[in-house]
Design an enzyme around this catalytic site. Structure first.
Site, mmCIF file in Angstrom:
data_model
loop_
_atom_site.group_PDB
_atom_site.id
_atom_site.type_symbol
_atom_site.label_atom_id
_atom_site.label_comp_id
_atom_site.label_asym_id
_atom_site.label_seq_id
_atom_site.Cartn_x
_atom_site.Cartn_y
_atom_site.Cartn_z
ATOM 1 N N GLU A 211 0.851 -1.217 0.082
ATOM 2 C CA GLU A 211 -0.134 0.099 0.027
ATOM 3 C C GLU A 211 0.924 1.149 -0.014
ATOM 4 O O GLU A 211 1.603 1.396 0.930
ATOM 5 C CB GLU A 211 -0.827 0.187 1.329
ATOM 6 C CG GLU A 211 -1.671 -1.351 1.320
ATOM 7 C CD GLU A 211 -2.968 -1.252 0.458
ATOM 8 O OE1 GLU A 211 -3.242 -0.252 -0.243
ATOM 9 O OE2 GLU A 211 -3.231 -2.591 0.326
ATOM 10 N N CYS A 245 -2.460 8.903 4.419
ATOM 11 C CA CYS A 245 -2.256 8.685 2.799
ATOM 12 C C CYS A 245 -3.762 8.954 2.360
ATOM 13 O O CYS A 245 -3.845 9.132 0.862
ATOM 14 C CB CYS A 245 -2.051 7.104 2.654
ATOM 15 S SG CYS A 245 -3.292 6.149 3.640
HETATM 16 P P1 NAD Z 1 8.482 5.079 4.278
HETATM 17 O O1 NAD Z 1 8.341 4.215 3.023
HETATM 18 O O2 NAD Z 1 9.293 5.784 4.476
HETATM 19 O O3 NAD Z 1 8.509 3.794 5.416
HETATM 20 C C1 NAD Z 1 7.610 2.800 5.557
HETATM 21 C C2 NAD Z 1 8.459 1.447 6.225
HETATM 22 O O4 NAD Z 1 9.625 1.037 5.255
HETATM 23 C C3 NAD Z 1 9.208 1.924 7.475
HETATM 24 O O5 NAD Z 1 8.808 0.900 8.216
HETATM 25 C C4 NAD Z 1 10.619 1.866 7.062
HETATM 26 O O6 NAD Z 1 11.723 1.492 8.174
HETATM 27 C C5 NAD Z 1 10.457 0.877 6.028
HETATM 28 N N1 NAD Z 1 11.635 1.105 4.751
HETATM 29 C C6 NAD Z 1 12.132 2.142 4.473
HETATM 30 N N2 NAD Z 1 13.340 1.912 3.607
HETATM 31 C C7 NAD Z 1 13.072 0.316 3.502
HETATM 32 C C8 NAD Z 1 13.610 -0.371 2.499
HETATM 33 N N3 NAD Z 1 14.839 0.247 1.487
HETATM 34 N N4 NAD Z 1 13.287 -1.656 2.403
HETATM 35 C C9 NAD Z 1 12.436 -2.158 3.338
HETATM 36 N N5 NAD Z 1 11.783 -1.271 4.311
HETATM 37 C C10 NAD Z 1 12.204 -0.060 4.174
HETATM 38 O O7 NAD Z 1 6.894 5.681 4.790
HETATM 39 P P2 NAD Z 1 6.608 6.436 5.890
HETATM 40 O O8 NAD Z 1 7.383 7.801 5.867
HETATM 41 O O9 NAD Z 1 6.543 5.621 7.146
HETATM 42 O O10 NAD Z 1 4.852 6.769 5.702
HETATM 43 C C11 NAD Z 1 4.371 7.461 4.666
HETATM 44 C C12 NAD Z 1 4.063 6.962 3.512
HETATM 45 O O11 NAD Z 1 3.005 5.928 3.493
HETATM 46 C C13 NAD Z 1 3.297 8.034 2.735
HETATM 47 O O12 NAD Z 1 3.739 7.895 1.246
HETATM 48 C C14 NAD Z 1 1.860 7.484 2.975
HETATM 49 O O13 NAD Z 1 0.967 7.780 1.823
HETATM 50 C C15 NAD Z 1 2.153 6.011 3.006
HETATM 51 N N6 NAD Z 1 0.864 5.195 3.552
HETATM 52 C C16 NAD Z 1 0.123 4.622 2.617
HETATM 53 C C17 NAD Z 1 -1.186 4.099 3.304
HETATM 54 C C18 NAD Z 1 -2.090 3.020 2.326
HETATM 55 O O14 NAD Z 1 -2.803 2.577 2.970
HETATM 56 N N7 NAD Z 1 -1.992 3.412 1.105
HETATM 57 C C19 NAD Z 1 -1.275 3.987 4.676
HETATM 58 C C20 NAD Z 1 -0.287 4.857 5.422
HETATM 59 C C21 NAD Z 1 0.600 5.605 4.791
#
Ligand code: NAD
Length: 454
Positions: A211, A245
């Site tokens: 997501e 999001c």
């Molecule tokens: P992010 O992508 O920075 O991090 C999400 C997770 O991924 C964290 O646990 C992080 O440690 C991990 N991560 C980071 N780099 C990684 C890698 N290279 N490999 C594996 N894991 C890695 O996102 P965020 O800042 O925590 O959240 C905000 C984002 O999430 C926004 O873009 C928002 O739209 C999205 N979001 C989407 C939904 C949905 O249901 N579609 C819901 C909530 C948030």
């Protein structure tokens, strides 16, 4: 890692556990969360700066996920007979996939982490939870609650660690069969790519539930009830500082209402109270961290150069120091061209772009013109326009005559398509199918005599 090794070794045991036993873990976890509802909210407020109302909604959603998936999982694992053919028994059933890596974001640090983790767990997968760096405390408590509720320690592991290193290694581990990720588009796409690489020793293709972000629009039609539209846009754009999001970052307003809407949304937004999130009267708390604040401010600076800034709210003196987190106040730009960066890129902060549209066709065209397909909405009192939105406004979650955030488990199954994600909706009837694999079996039941000697 040791967690993956243990989860991998324990998988056959958890896979073969009675599905009702696994479902009961979730129901008990829901009860524990319910009894600790305010305490859990308090931890979320401390850790990510949500206001009380938003934090409570986060906790309630986590409880709903536990209850909902517990109820779905029991019938899911019953064998289903297909058809009624004489002399043949055709059946379909499901099996768990293996070790599931759960990689969650900070913005719904309990709800989303719980939803993904319990879905995997209740389906008989063993689980490694890698929460966002910003919110490990509430995720740790979630794991403790699930253990207390009866999830075996070897079935559920907690792995707080940085995403770029440990998270990246976790998704590439050949023992991980399933990855459930919620977060940014960049990381989501990287995970999908990494999951496609299949080393010789890996006996399956990884499944990714992913997501990602949004650039969601609300259309204010010429027939809209402005009293409703103004509060709906305000809540959708500035609730939890636009760090959802599902948040509204584009308001597409038809000519007829344009000037009045701009004036009224500015005045209505000014009425929001920026404050300490621990104070229940606060509407707007801090943003998550300095890195995010810098990114949001750079968009605001860019907007101030190119666009008409109609509102830029600032936090009261001394508040940042008191709370210990950065503040960026609600900011609104008007007359934003649909191709401007502020109308196209996910900012993930309290920045609203107001876009003018000549007529409803143009409004729909602008609304659809985004690679993200998550939420969207229309305020209109014209039934044909609402019906057209159903057909033509292509987003995962469409809302008519209401705000576009706050999806409820079971009532508004949540998730998008396009660049907003792959997978079926969280909190919806199909979600659990992603965590299992189907098997079918046909037995020829025509007997050809006995074999009593055997
Ligand atoms: P992010 O992508 O920075 O991090 C999400 C997770 O991924 C964290 O646990 C992080 O440690 C991990 N991560 C980071 N780099 C990684 C890698 N290279 N490999 C594996 N894991 C890695 O996102 P965020 O800042 O925590 O959240 C905000 C984002 O999430 C926004 O873009 C928002 O739209 C999205 N979001 C989407 C939904 C949905 O249901 N579609 C819901 C909530 C948030």
């Amino acid at each position: 890692s040791a967690a993956v090794a243990k989860a991998h070794a324990f998988f056959p045991k958890w896979r073969d556990e009675d599905p009702r036993t696994r479902a009961a873990v979730l129901t008990r976890a829901a009860n524990i969360m319910r009894s600790r509802r305010d305490e859990l909210s308090g931890i979320i407020i401390r850790e990510n700066g949500k206001t009380w109302k938003e934090a409570d909604a986060d906790v309630c959603e986590a409880i709903d996920f536990c209850e909902y998936y517990a109820r779905l999982a029991v019938p899911l694992f019953e064998r289903k007979r297909l058809g009624r053919f004489i002399g043949e028994l055709d059946e379909l059933w499901y099996q768990p996939r293996g070790v599931a890596a759960i990689i969650s974001p900070w913005n719904f640090p309990l709800a989303i982490c719980t939803g993904m983790a319990v879905a995997a767990l209740v389906c008989g997968n063993t689980v490694v939870v890698k929460p966002a760096e910003q919110t490990p405390a509430i995720a740790k408590i979630m794991v403790e609650i699930l253990h207390e509720a009866g999830a075996p320690r070897d079935a559920l592991h907690f792995l707080p660690a940085p995403g770029e290193t440990t998270g990246a290694a976790l998704v590439r581990d050949p023992r991980v069969a399933l990855i459930a990720f919620t977060g940014s588009k960049a990381v989501g796409l990287d995970i999908i790519k990494a999951a496609g690489v299949t080393p010789e020793e890996q006996p399956f293709v990884k499944r990714v539930v992913c997501e990602m972000g949004g650039k969601n629009a609300l259309i204010i039609d010429a027939s809209a009830d402005l009293d409703e539209a103004v509060v709906g846009v305000r809540q959708s754009a500035f609730g939890f500082n636009g760090q959802k999001c599902s948040a509204c970052s584009r308001a597409i307003v038809l000519d007829a209402h344009y000037d009045t809407f701009v004036e009224r949304i500015v005045e209505a937004t000014k009425a929001l109270r920026i404050g300490d999130p621990l104070d229940p009267a606060t509407d707007i708390g801090p943003v998550i961290d300095e890195e995010s604040a810098r990114k949001i401010r750079s968009y605001i600076e860019r907007g101030k150069k190119d666009l008409r800034c109609v509102l830029e709210m600032k936090a009261p003196e001394g508040l940042e120091a008191k709370v210990g987190k950065p503040y960026v106040g609600p900011t609104i730009f008007a007359d934003v061209p649909p191709d401007h960066a502020l109308a196209r890129e996910e900012i993930f902060g309290p920045v609203l772009a107001i876009i003018r549209a000549k007529h409803y066709d143009e409004a729909l065209r602008i609304a659809n013109d985004s690679q993200y397909k998550l939420t969207g909405g229309v305020y209109s009192r014209k039934p044909t326009n609402l019906e057209r939105a159903r057909k033509e406004f292509r987003v995962g979650n469409l809302y008519l005559n209401r705000g576009i955030t706050g999806a409820l488990v079971g009532r508004q199954p949540f998730g998008g398509f396009g660049m907003s994600g792959v997978g079926s909706k969280a909190g919806g009837p199909e979600y659990l199918y992603q965590f299992v694999e189907p098997r079918s079996c046909t037995e020829n039941t025509m007997r050809r005599g006995f074999a009593p000697e055997l």
